[in-house]
Scaffold this active site. Structure first.
Site, PDB file in Angstrom:
ATOM      1  N   CYS A 156      13.864  23.835  57.648  1.00  0.00           N
ATOM      2  CA  CYS A 156      12.588  23.598  56.980  1.00  0.00           C
ATOM      3  C   CYS A 156      12.388  22.088  56.877  1.00  0.00           C
ATOM      4  O   CYS A 156      12.955  21.431  56.018  1.00  0.00           O
ATOM      5  CB  CYS A 156      12.596  24.227  55.593  1.00  0.00           C
ATOM      6  SG  CYS A 156      11.112  23.865  54.663  1.00  0.00           S
ATOM      7  N   LEU A 157      11.624  21.563  57.807  1.00  0.00           N
ATOM      8  CA  LEU A 157      11.398  20.116  57.821  1.00  0.00           C
ATOM      9  C   LEU A 157       9.928  19.899  58.192  1.00  0.00           C
ATOM     10  O   LEU A 157       9.452  20.452  59.192  1.00  0.00           O
ATOM     11  CB  LEU A 157      12.326  19.463  58.867  1.00  0.00           C
ATOM     12  CG  LEU A 157      12.325  17.955  58.955  1.00  0.00           C
ATOM     13  CD1 LEU A 157      12.743  17.327  57.634  1.00  0.00           C
ATOM     14  CD2 LEU A 157      13.286  17.491  60.047  1.00  0.00           C
TER      15      LEU A 157
END
Lengths: 785, 202
Positions: B94-95
């Site tokens: 999750c970036l």
């Protein structure tokens, strides 16, 4: 001094061949002259030259390298001479060996223009050639030691007598390069001296900082080379009447330099740098161009060789002194019309105390020589008085009208008629009534053409002429038909056209010119009726001129006419006349009509203008086609030839495309450039730039694009990008790549003005479809408008 | 079609860039094309210093979409990582820059540096793995040791976490699959009873 002054006087010898170059031996007792089929050594005796030796090439070679272009005498070893040939060979001669010719170098491909021995090293010989190379020969090894490359043909090479390893090179492109003998790859300094080839340079014999150059550009320039870090500064300029080919500093006299021209002037002049405008001494003996000159170790003896074959030994006592024979009076007019007048006090005294400089007006100032800086340089302690007369005292010289007109003329942004009217008012305001009249006429003429372009425009007074023309030609019936389409019936169409023809004549006769542009309705019966009467009164010559019409009209069928008025008959008469009468007769009536009309156009103008106009108008009608361009062209040319390029160029610009093609591009360019030059002189740079922008001459438009360099810097280290715009040599990175594909952009680079990021147009477009933010991720919401 | 071409050109240059820059930046070990295919790459990064991941070597699985660089590359961990922003099951990351904040000017190198930075500073408020994130928030020391244990086990990190190893060995001795044991124990906060309950519900 080896030469006995008393014995020396001017004498010459005719060598029967054009002399290209001469060289003296070290003590000046012998001279060698070189040229085509010429290589002779002469002893200089008291009053004559005595031939000592005639150097000959061995027979087999006599054909190809006997045309010498330069000769030098080795001043260390007196028996050695070197000559250069037009074939690119350098020959070495030794007077002490039998046969003399000892060596030939053929390193260069084209004419060797100049050779030079090193002043102290007898074995170094430098040779500069037309093939853009300079070769240094080592005579001990008998081979070339160095080759110095230049980008242009070499005209002259010269060793610096003050600095052992330095030499100067004159190039064909107007530059002079200073080389260090030990560095073949680059020059130490380079200076741009002349606009064309530099023919010769000469290091000052005693002042180590000065270098004189001569070349194309009608002047001798003296440069201060002192600070090697800075670019050399121009110290003195000696203006000459022709391009100078040869120069030589006068020994022991620091400010004097001798020179001779390449064309036109065959005299040898000696100038004093402090008084550059007039030669200090002049030697006139040669009848052809002087190709070489040399001081014979003595400031009073000058030796020259000329194309007329004469080798001459001039002494200073035989020189003319032009400065002694001129009246020291100067007069000049500034660009604003100010007049300056300088006069030597000597002459003023001769006139007594009449104070003649007060005659013409207000004397502004009388400055004496010691108080002006320019006069201080003059060696003669001359006292002169300088008077200036401001332009307001002399109305005829004032150029205020020019400045006013230049500032106020409208050249773009409005319709042609409007601009013409405006410019006419401007010209009138500065009292140039004739120019104002020209503007007005051009305005009208142009309005006519415009009217023709919009044929449906029944309301315009210009239509009158158009219809008349069309009917007269008989071939352009089509036009009439188009006009007629506006009317329900053909005959009526004719009727209306023709009636209108008359209706508009009336206001033009009575009203001020602007009345002609006003829309008028021609369709009312009353109007027609009124017009008819007025027409008969005012334009009676017209009626008289057309008795033939009356007859021919009776023969015509009348079924098509509504006989409600006699005017339609007349109208028809015009038509029949136009079609049937022989061209010769027609032309006269036409001329009559025109004369009447033209006389009435400018009722308030001067008679002279009216006459001019009247004489112009028949030419208009004489052209088979309704095109006033050649008339306007004539007018423009007239003004330009009268020296009024302002009017000419303004007219050309206002008319723009309408006059294009009528002028030779070269002529047009000359006009526009002259006007720009004038504007610049009056510091009207804004107007000048406007003219540059608006002139449709490509050579002029380029002016604003030339010599504009945009330097770019690396966006990472801010270093200037010299060699190319996309790679920084110090960061070793590509600069300003497309932020999407990260390749250098060739072609369109779009930038966001907000964050200055961007890239290939199509890549950015594609990116902006998906995201509104900058593709670099800088967070900016880019806007490409 | 020009887009894949552009993508491949870019990838080739990016591979070269990483190869050149890897000496200077110790964090990135390598970036290689899998089987010579430019649309599927393998990146290797080091765990950032002074973090539970220190010393570990993490393999990233990078897929390049044909629209690259207009679309971000799909990156996930091939090595199992105990991290609030990385799925402990799938390795998904999750970036933001791999989703909405992708910018065309970013490269695989910058992406790898960002992932490395993410390892060093987890963002629990924007979690990928809810279990890990809640552990990170409630019991930081347990999180640290779990992450360290995972790094030792999966990423060859040198440090040892003996008590966790013991617990795993204890359960493996019960006949469970070792990796299942590790996962379950981690998810249950190393509570053996809870883990047993999960592994053998009956």
């Amino acid at each position: 001094m080896a030469v006995d002054m008393k014995a020396a006087e001017t004498f010459a010898i005719d060598l029967e061949n054009p002399i290209k170059s001469i060289a003296l031996n070290r003590d000046g007792s012998q001279v060698v002259a070189a040229g085509r089929n010429l290589l002779r050594i002469l002893n200089i005796e008291d009053n004559r030259f005595v031939e000592k030796e005639n150097l000959r090439f061995p027979n087999k070679r006599s054909n190809w390298n006997c045309a010498s272009s330069d000769i030098v005498w080795n001043h260390v070893d007196e028996s050695i001479l070197a000559s250069a040939t037009t074939t690119g060979a350098v020959c070495l001669w030794n007077l002490s060996t039998p046969g003399n010719l000892v060596m030939t170098f053929s390193e260069q491909k084209r004419t060797v223009n100049r050779i030079a021995f090193h002043p102290s090293d007898a074995s170094s010989l430098l040779s500069g050639s037309q093939d853009a190379t300079i070769v240094l020969y080592d005579l001990r090894k008998q081979e070339k030691a160095m080759v110095y490359g230049c980008e242009e043909a070499v005209r002259d090479v010269r060793f610096n007598p003050h600095q052992n390893n330095q030499f100067a090179v004159c190039l064909e492109n107007g530059n002079v390069k200073i080389f260090d003998m030990r560095k073949a790859d680059t020059s130490e300094r380079e200076l741009t001296c002349h606009t064309g080839p530099v023919f010769q340079c000469d290091f000052h014999p005693s002042d180590r900082n000065l270098l004189a150059t001569c070349g194309r550009g009608r002047c001798i320039k003296v440069w201060d080379m002192q600070d090697s870090g800075k670019s050399p500064t121009l110290q003195h300029v000696i203006p000459t009447i022709a391009h100078m080919g040869v120069i030589a500093w006068r020994p022991q006299r620091e400010t004097y330099i001798a020179g001779t021209a390449l064309t036109t002037d065959f005299s040898v002049n000696v100038w004093d740098l402090r008084r550059p405008y007039i030669p200090f001494a002049s030697f006139e003996k040669h009848v052809k161009v002087v190709t070489t000159l040399m001081w014979r170790m003595d400031p009073h003896i000058l030796m020259t060789g000329s194309q007329d074959g004469c080798l001459t030994h001039f002494t200073f006592q035989d020189a003319k002194r032009p400065a002694d024979h001129v009246n020291p009076v100067g007069l000049d007019i500034g660009c604003y019309g100010d007049v300056a007048h300088a006069c030597s006090q000597r002459i003023m005294d001769g006139y007594g105390h009449h104070g003649h400089h007060d005659k013409r007006g207000k004397k502004l100032a009388s400055i004496f020589a010691e108080s002006t800086s320019a006069a201080e340089d003059f060696p003669l302690n001359a006292v002169s008085s300088l008077s200036t007369f401001p332009h307001d005292s002399l109305k005829s010289l004032s150029m205020d009208w020019f400045v006013h007109s230049a500032k106020n003329y409208l050249l773009f942004g409005r319709s042609v008629s409007e601009m013409c009217t405006h410019n006419a008012a401007v010209a009138e305001k500065v009292g140039r009534i004739q120019v104002a009249q020209v503007w007005r006429i051009v305005g009208y003429l142009h309005a006519f053409s415009e009217g023709r372009a919009q044929k449906s425009g029944h309301s315009s007074g210009d239509n009158r002429i158009i219809h008349r023309y069309d009917s007269r030609g008989g071939t352009t019936y089509q036009n009439r038909k188009e006009d007629g389409l506006m009317q329900p019936q053909m005959p009526e169409g004719n009727l209306h056209d023709t009636t209108f023809q008359r209706s508009s004549r009336h206001p033009s006769a009575k009203d001020p010119p602007s009345g002609m542009m006003e829309p008028q309705s021609s369709n009312t019966g009353d109007f027609l009726f009124n017009e008819q009467t007025v027409f008969e009164e005012v334009d009676s010559p017209f009626v008289v001129a057309e008795p033939v019409d009356e007859e021919s009209f009776h023969t015509l069928p009348t079924e098509g006419f509504q006989l409600r008025h006699e005017l339609p008959d007349r109208a028809h008469a015009c038509l029949t006349h136009d079609v049937e009468v022989v061209p010769g007769g027609r032309a006269t009536t036409n001329a009559n009509r025109n004369r009447i009309r033209s006389g009435s156009i400018g009722p308030d103008s001067e008679t002279e203008d009216s006459l001019r106009l009247a004489s112009l108008m028949p030419q208009v009608s004489g052209s088979s086609f309704l095109d006033f361009s050649d008339l306007v062209q004539e007018s423009i040319q007239y003004h330009a030839e009268q020296g009024d390029v302002q009017t000419a160029v303004s007219l050309i610009i206002v008319l723009g495309d309408r006059i294009k093609g009528f002028f030779d591009e070269v002529l047009l360019e000359a006009y526009v450039l002259d006007y720009i030059d004038l504007l610049t002189r009056f510091q009207l740079y804004t107007v000048a730039n406007e003219v540059i922008k608006l002139s449709q001459v490509s050579a002029v438009s380029e002016l604003n694009q030339q010599s504009t360099t945009i330097h770019t810097s690396c966006n990472m280290c801010a270093k200037h990008l010299h060699s190319n715009g996309w790679y920084c040599t110090s960061c070793r990175k590509l600069t300003n790549c497309c932020s999407i594909c990260q390749l250098p952009v060739r072609g369109l680079y779009v930038w966001c003005q907000g964050c200055s990021h961007g890239g290939h147009l199509d890549h950015v477009l594609e990116w902006m479809k998906k995201s509104s933010q900058c593709p670099t991720g800088c967070g900016h919401f880019c806007e490409y408008t | 079609m020009s887009a894949p071409n552009m993508a491949f050109n870019r990838i080739q240059r990016e591979l070269a860039e990483v190869a050149k820059a890897s000496d200077a930046e110790k964090g990135i070990v390598s970036l290689e094309a899998k089987d010579g295919r430019l649309d599927h790459l393998t990146g290797v990064i080091k765990g950032p210093p002074s973090s539970p991941y220190e010393g570990g070597t993490y393999v990233l699985d990078i897929k390049i979409p044909p629209e690259y660089p207009f679309k971000p590359p799909e990156v996930k961990f091939a090595t199992k990582v105990w991290h609030p922003n990385v799925s402990s099951v799938t390795g998904a990351i999750c970036l933001d820059i791999l989703r909405t904040n992708w910018a065309a000017a970013m490269t695989l190198r910058t992406v790898m540096i960002s992932i490395q930075a993410l390892l060093g500073s987890p963002v629990a408020d924007d979690p990928q793995d809810a279990v890990v994130a809640s552990q990170f928030k409630t019991n930081r020391s347990l999180f640290d040791s779990t992450a360290k244990y995972w790094a030792t086990t999966y990423a060859d990190a040198p440090s040892e976490v003996p008590e966790m190893k013991e617990k795993v060995a204890q359960m493996v001795a019960m006949g469970f699959n070792e990796s299942d044991v590790r996962d379950t124990l981690s998810w249950s906060g190393w509570d053996v009873a809870k883990a047993l309950e999960k592994l053998a519900p009956e």
